[in-house]
Scaffold this motif. Structure first.
Motif, short mmCIF file in Angstrom:
data_model
loop_
_atom_site.label_atom_id
_atom_site.label_comp_id
_atom_site.label_asym_id
_atom_site.label_seq_id
_atom_site.Cartn_x
_atom_site.Cartn_y
_atom_site.Cartn_z
N LEU A 43 -13.59 -0.52 4.26
CA LEU A 43 -13.36 -1.94 3.99
C LEU A 43 -11.91 -2.26 4.28
N ARG A 44 -11.69 -3.35 5.03
CA ARG A 44 -10.32 -3.80 5.34
C ARG A 44 -10.14 -5.22 4.84
N PHE A 45 -8.99 -5.45 4.19
CA PHE A 45 -8.66 -6.76 3.67
C PHE A 45 -7.19 -7.04 3.98
N ASP A 46 -6.93 -8.11 4.72
CA ASP A 46 -5.57 -8.47 5.13
C ASP A 46 -4.88 -9.21 3.98
N ILE A 47 -4.08 -8.47 3.24
CA ILE A 47 -3.37 -9.06 2.09
C ILE A 47 -2.34 -10.08 2.58
N ALA A 48 -1.57 -9.68 3.60
CA ALA A 48 -0.49 -10.53 4.10
C ALA A 48 -0.99 -11.84 4.68
N GLY A 49 -2.16 -11.83 5.31
CA GLY A 49 -2.66 -13.03 5.97
C GLY A 49 -3.76 -13.77 5.22
N SER A 50 -4.02 -13.40 3.98
CA SER A 50 -5.11 -14.02 3.24
C SER A 50 -4.68 -15.34 2.60
N PRO A 51 -5.36 -16.45 2.94
CA PRO A 51 -5.03 -17.72 2.29
C PRO A 51 -5.62 -17.84 0.88
N SER A 52 -6.50 -16.91 0.51
CA SER A 52 -7.16 -16.98 -0.80
C SER A 52 -6.29 -16.49 -1.94
N LEU A 53 -5.28 -15.68 -1.62
CA LEU A 53 -4.45 -15.10 -2.67
C LEU A 53 -3.27 -16.01 -3.01
N PRO A 54 -3.00 -16.23 -4.29
CA PRO A 54 -1.79 -16.97 -4.66
C PRO A 54 -0.55 -16.17 -4.23
N GLU A 55 0.52 -16.85 -3.91
CA GLU A 55 1.73 -16.20 -3.39
C GLU A 55 2.30 -15.11 -4.31
N PRO A 56 2.40 -15.34 -5.64
CA PRO A 56 2.94 -14.27 -6.49
C PRO A 56 2.08 -13.01 -6.48
N VAL A 57 0.75 -13.18 -6.42
CA VAL A 57 -0.17 -12.04 -6.38
C VAL A 57 0.01 -11.29 -5.06
#
Length: 143
Positions: A43-57
C-alpha cells in the motif's frame, strides 16, 4: 475509503484515489500456494501530496523518523501476515489508519524542571566518595 476516527477533533477521510495498492507474492512458508498466488499487499499513500490531511498532521507525519516513509514523502506499507489477499488489504489499511492517528496527536510540551537541593548534594557526595576511593589506590611496582 478509510476514515480515521475523531480523537478530540474531526474525522479524516482518505479517498480511494489517494491510496495505491499493488498485490505481490508473499515470502515465507505457505507451500505451493505462496508460489502462485499474489496475496501480499503493498500500500502506498502520498503524505506530502495528500489534500485530505490537515497541515499540522502532514508535518508531524513527515517529520517522524520512520523507515516506511520515503524521501519523497510516500508511506509504503507491506502487509503479508495473512493467507488471503482481502485480509492483507484490510490489515494494510488498518495500519495506515493507525499511522495517521499517531500523527494527529501533537507531542506534549516538555516542562523544564530543576534538580532539588537534596539531589544535588547527593550527587556531590557520591562524587566525593568516588574521588576518595580512587585517590587511595596505589600503583604497585612488582619489577
Amino acid at each position: 475509503m478509510p476514515t480515521i476516527a475523531p480523537m478530540g477533533g474531526q474525522a479524516i477521510d482518505i479517498p480511494e484515489s489517494e491510496i495505491t495498492e499493488r498485490f505481490v507474492r508473499a515470502a515465507g512458508p505457505g507451500g505451493q500456494n505462496v508460489n502462485k498466488v499474489a496475496t501480499a499487499v503493498e500500500l502506498r499513500f502520498d503524505i506530502a501530496g495528500s489534500p485530505s490531511l490537515p497541515e499540522p498532521v502532514r508535518e508531524r507525519l513527515l517529520s517522524r523518523r520512520d523507515r516506511r516513509v520515503t524521501a519523497e514523502g510516500v508511506l509504503v506499507i507491506n502487509a503479508q501476515r495473512f493467507r488471503t489477499q482481502e485480509r492483507n488489504r484490510q490489515d494494510a489499511r488498518e495500519r495506515l489508519a493507525a499511522f495517521i492517528e499517531a500523527g494527529r496527536q501533537a507531542p506534549r510540551k516538555r516542562v523544564a524542571t530543576r534538580p532539588t537541593r537534596a539531589s544535588r548534594e547527593r550527587r556531590l557526595e557520591a562524587k566525593q566518595q568516588r574521588s576518595t576511593l580512587k585517590r587511595r589506590r596505589t600503583v604497585r611496582d612488582w619489577d
